[in-house]
Scaffold this active site. Structure first.
Site, mmCIF file in Angstrom:
data_model
loop_
_atom_site.group_PDB
_atom_site.id
_atom_site.type_symbol
_atom_site.label_atom_id
_atom_site.label_comp_id
_atom_site.label_asym_id
_atom_site.label_seq_id
_atom_site.Cartn_x
_atom_site.Cartn_y
_atom_site.Cartn_z
ATOM 1 N N GLU A 1 0.834 -1.210 0.000
ATOM 2 C CA GLU A 1 0.000 0.000 0.000
ATOM 3 C C GLU A 1 0.866 1.256 0.000
ATOM 4 O OE1 GLU A 1 -2.788 -0.584 3.227
ATOM 5 O OE2 GLU A 1 -3.798 -2.194 2.129
ATOM 6 N N CYS B 1 -1.851 -4.753 -5.511
ATOM 7 C CA CYS B 1 -2.347 -5.988 -4.899
ATOM 8 C C CYS B 1 -1.297 -7.101 -4.958
ATOM 9 C CB CYS B 1 -3.595 -6.473 -5.626
ATOM 10 S SG CYS B 1 -5.043 -5.424 -5.444
ATOM 11 N N GLU C 1 -1.654 -10.180 -6.033
ATOM 12 C CA GLU C 1 -1.676 -10.963 -7.272
ATOM 13 C C GLU C 1 -0.861 -10.280 -8.365
ATOM 14 O OE1 GLU C 1 -4.146 -9.966 -5.380
ATOM 15 O OE2 GLU C 1 -5.923 -11.241 -5.535
ATOM 16 N N CYS D 1 -6.988 -7.147 -10.759
ATOM 17 C CA CYS D 1 -6.124 -8.330 -10.784
ATOM 18 C C CYS D 1 -6.670 -9.392 -11.729
ATOM 19 C CB CYS D 1 -5.958 -8.898 -9.372
ATOM 20 S SG CYS D 1 -4.947 -7.833 -8.323
HETATM 21 N N1 THU Z 1 -5.909 -6.600 -2.188
HETATM 22 C C1 THU Z 1 -5.092 -7.514 -2.781
HETATM 23 O O1 THU Z 1 -3.876 -7.556 -2.514
HETATM 24 N N2 THU Z 1 -5.630 -8.366 -3.681
HETATM 25 C C2 THU Z 1 -6.940 -8.326 -4.066
HETATM 26 O O2 THU Z 1 -7.296 -8.900 -5.069
HETATM 27 C C3 THU Z 1 -7.908 -7.629 -3.225
HETATM 28 C C4 THU Z 1 -7.337 -6.482 -2.466
HETATM 29 C C5 THU Z 1 -5.323 -5.658 -1.248
HETATM 30 C C6 THU Z 1 -5.329 -4.242 -1.733
HETATM 31 C C7 THU Z 1 -5.264 -3.485 -0.431
HETATM 32 O O3 THU Z 1 -3.892 -3.392 -0.060
HETATM 33 C C8 THU Z 1 -5.981 -4.376 0.549
HETATM 34 O O4 THU Z 1 -6.045 -5.663 -0.046
HETATM 35 C C9 THU Z 1 -7.376 -3.902 0.887
HETATM 36 O O5 THU Z 1 -8.121 -3.674 -0.251
#
Ligand code: THU
Length: 132
Positions: A46, A55, A57, A89
């Site tokens: 983040e 994210c 993925e 993603c």
């Molecule tokens: N997040 C992921 O890493 N993968 C996803 O497919 C869903 C969301 C992360 C993004 C953010 O850092 C946190 O989860 C909350 O949305």
């Protein structure tokens, strides 16, 4: 399950420990299995400028792409509650692996959903669409 994905599951859980998620407190780990058997892992990273975050993925995917690997067979996504991959993603993965198997687990290693990218992104838009 049709195959033994225990190593992939464990790696997805393990990499989530490196997640940088101070804003959402929602760590995510992903383990992407390449056709040659190599596993590429990724976590969410983040940022104080929220949309700049990435994210888990996509972290795994870009790691693989950046070393020249473009064929994948499966991905495991690990979260505390079995959350599914976001739309961005799904789209990014569809570019390279529309037939991808998708396993969603929680941090206890319990399988919450076994599905496919086709099921998660039906009638997806891929590279072929540009050449029809
Ligand atoms: N997040 C992921 O890493 N993968 C996803 O497919 C869903 C969301 C992360 C993004 C953010 O850092 C946190 O989860 C909350 O949305």
């Amino acid at each position: 399950m049709t195959a033994d994905f225990s190593v992939l599951i464990q790696q997805a859980i393990d990499v989530s420990r490196h997640a940088y998620a101070p804003y959402s407190s929602y760590p995510v780990g992903a383990a992407l299995l390449a056709l040659d058997g190599t596993i590429y892992t990724g976590c969410n990273v983040e940022n104080a400028a929220y949309p700049a975050g990435i994210c888990a993925e996509r972290t795994a995917l870009v790691k693989a792409i950046s070393v020249g690997v473009r064929q994948f067979t499966a991905i495991v996504v690990a979260t505390k509650n079995g959350g599914a991959p976001c739309g961005v993603c799904r789209q990014m993965l569809y570019e390279f692996a529309p037939d991808l198997k998708v396993l969603i687990v929680n941090f206890a290693g319990e399988l919450r959903l076994e599905t496919s990218l086709h099921a998660l992104l039906p009638h997806g838009f891929g590279p072929d669409e540009l050449h029809k």
